[in-house]
Design an enzyme around this catalytic site. Structure first.
Site, short mmCIF file in Angstrom:
data_model
loop_
_atom_site.label_atom_id
_atom_site.label_comp_id
_atom_site.label_asym_id
_atom_site.label_seq_id
_atom_site.Cartn_x
_atom_site.Cartn_y
_atom_site.Cartn_z
N ASP A 117 0.86 -1.18 0.00
CA ASP A 117 0.00 0.00 0.00
C ASP A 117 0.89 1.23 0.00
OD1 ASP A 117 -2.91 1.07 1.98
OD2 ASP A 117 -2.33 1.41 -0.11
N GLU B 283 1.90 3.93 -4.05
CA GLU B 283 1.41 2.55 -4.16
C GLU B 283 2.35 1.71 -5.01
OE1 GLU B 283 -2.39 3.56 -5.69
OE2 GLU B 283 -3.37 3.59 -3.73
N ASP C 266 -5.12 -2.91 -2.50
CA ASP C 266 -6.44 -2.28 -2.62
C ASP C 266 -6.46 -1.19 -3.69
OD1 ASP C 266 -5.43 -0.91 0.40
OD2 ASP C 266 -5.76 0.36 -1.35
N ASP D 115 -1.16 -0.98 5.03
CA ASP D 115 -1.61 0.40 5.26
C ASP D 115 -0.99 1.00 6.51
OD1 ASP D 115 -4.10 2.01 6.86
OD2 ASP D 115 -3.69 2.65 4.80
N HIS E 212 4.13 -37.19 15.71
CA HIS E 212 5.13 -37.34 16.77
C HIS E 212 6.49 -37.71 16.22
CE1 HIS E 212 5.11 -41.72 16.29
NE2 HIS E 212 3.80 -41.61 16.14
N GLU F 265 -4.05 -42.92 17.78
CA GLU F 265 -3.84 -43.72 16.58
C GLU F 265 -4.84 -44.87 16.51
OE1 GLU F 265 -3.33 -44.22 13.58
OE2 GLU F 265 -1.14 -43.97 13.44
#
Length: 411
Positions: free
Chosen positions: A9, A50, A75, A124, A214, A290
């Site tokens: 931005d 920008e 944006d 921003d 594990h 398991e």
């Protein structure tokens, strides 16, 4: 190939006026913030700022991995449409900036997406921090930046129903790895799912499960069936070292907010080592245990085939079939795991949770998320101490973000 999200931005207080930009590079698979860039650039227009933010973000991504694919989210409709080639670039100030941005990566490696402003708050805030620093006659400092933290706080407030004028964007997910196949554990491959740009924009933060298999036990290198009905082995020295490496990697990412473990010894030991590194407690969930492999516990695949050939053939062909001696079918395991999944999604909505579990539960969660058939369980290779990740959204959809990542175990 790695995938990055670049959010950028820029702003100008006057247009033209004192201007600055901000950019953030995010790991598309994990949601981890990898780099931040911001700078005060003097007097300029919004569009120039920008573009400067876009260039800075692309360069930061290139420094991390020049071979990565990059998904840009901004944006600025102008920048996105021009860089996508759908709009012509007419303004003389924009042409050299667009050319510079296009040269950072080969065009085939970069895609562009327009997002609403409220979904670009991290970048921003960085831009505003840079402009504030310039006003004070200082340079923006990453060490002093609060942009990421403030954006996360705003998002959390929004999710809680509070007033959040600056809701943060993007889902930060922790990545966990799935493990080896039930009967033969080999090296896994990493596959990142679509970036967060594919996620519904109005679903809010998902419940993200980082799935950790594990660490090794004495049975793992021998490729023996080791379920919930056998000797319940502890980790080997190698397994404890693997758990330490997982803990260090997750600590660097800093996104895990809770830890849930299977009740078996090897998972509780793995979870305990990781939890000590992250400073978190461990909750035990019975549904993550398991499969019970009955009379096959402790045997290799070859030994089972020699002793119980008919039972093994039936088990490989039918998810309802049980291992010899009254073990648990894969269908029963799936029902149990799905119930545990739903319980945990409700308990940890919008949060990132490390689930320390086993081969079959991890593969089952991935299978269910993808809508894959039961036979897909035999087509996944999952390694000890590997990480996988799945995000669960409010509309019931799921997104597999990572599978069988073992990069943290190398080096």
């Amino acid at each position: 190939m790695r995938e990055f999200i670049v959010e950028a931005d820029g702003g100008s207080r006057g247009n033209p006026g004192p201007a600055g930009y901000g950019a953030v590079v995010i790991d598309a698979a994990t949601g981890e913030t990898l780099a931040e860039r911001a700078e005060y650039i003097g007097v300029a227009t919004n569009n120039v700022a920008e573009y400067r933010g876009l260039i800075a973000g692309l360069r930061a991504a290139h420094e991390l991995d020049p071979t990565a694919t990059v998904h840009v989210r901004m944006d600025s409709k102008l920048v996105i449409e021009q860089m996508s080639g759908r709009w012509k670039i007419k303004h003389p100030d924009m042409k050299p900036l667009a050319f510079e941005a296009a040269r950072v990566f080969p065009p085939a490696q970069v895609t562009y997406e327009w997002i609403p402003r409220e979904q670009n708050k991290h970048a921003d805030r960085l831009a505003n921090e840079a402009m504030d620093a310039g006003k004070r006659g200082e340079r923006w400092s990453a060490a002093d930046s609060m942009a990421e933290l403030e954006a996360a706080d705003a998002k959390a407030a929004s999710a809680a129903g509070g007033h959040a004028p600056t809701a943060a964007e993007g889902t930060r997910t922790t990545v966990a790895e799935g493990a080896g196949t039930t009967v033969a554990e080999g090296a896994g491959t990493t596959a990142a799912a679509p970036s967060s740009g594919w996620a519904p924009a109005d679903m809010g933060a998902p419940a993200t499960f980082v799935l950790l298999r594990h660490g090794e036990t004495p049975l793992t290198p021998q490729k023996r069936f080791s379920g919930s009905g056998g000797s319940d082995p502890a980790l080997s020295a190698a397994g404890r070292e693997q758990a330490e490496r997982v803990g260090a990697a997750l600590a660097r990412r800093g996104t895990v907010q809770a830890i849930v473990s299977s009740p078996l010894a090897r998972t509780r030991e793995t979870a305990g080592i990781v939890a000590a590194r992250l400073g978190l407690d461990v909750t035990v969930e019975e549904g993550l245990r398991e499969t019970d492999f009955g009379a096959w516990e402790g045997l290799t695949f070859g030994e089972v085939r020699e002793r119980y050939p008919d039972d093994l053939t039936a088990w490989l062909a039918d998810p309802e079939a049980r291992p010899t001696g009254g073990g648990e079918s894969f269908a029963a395991t799936a029902e149990r795991v799905a119930a545990a999944r739903d319980k945990l999604i409700a308990a940890y909505a919008g949060r990132t949770v490390l689930l320390v579990t086993h081969v079959t539960p991890i593969k089952t969660l991935v299978r269910l998320a993808l809508g894959a058939p039961p036979e897909s369980l035999f087509r996944m290779e999952l390694s000890a101490a590997s990480l996988s990740a799945i995000a669960y959204y409010a509309d019931g959809n799921a997104s597999v973000r990572l599978f069988n990542d073992t990069s943290h175990l190398r080096g």
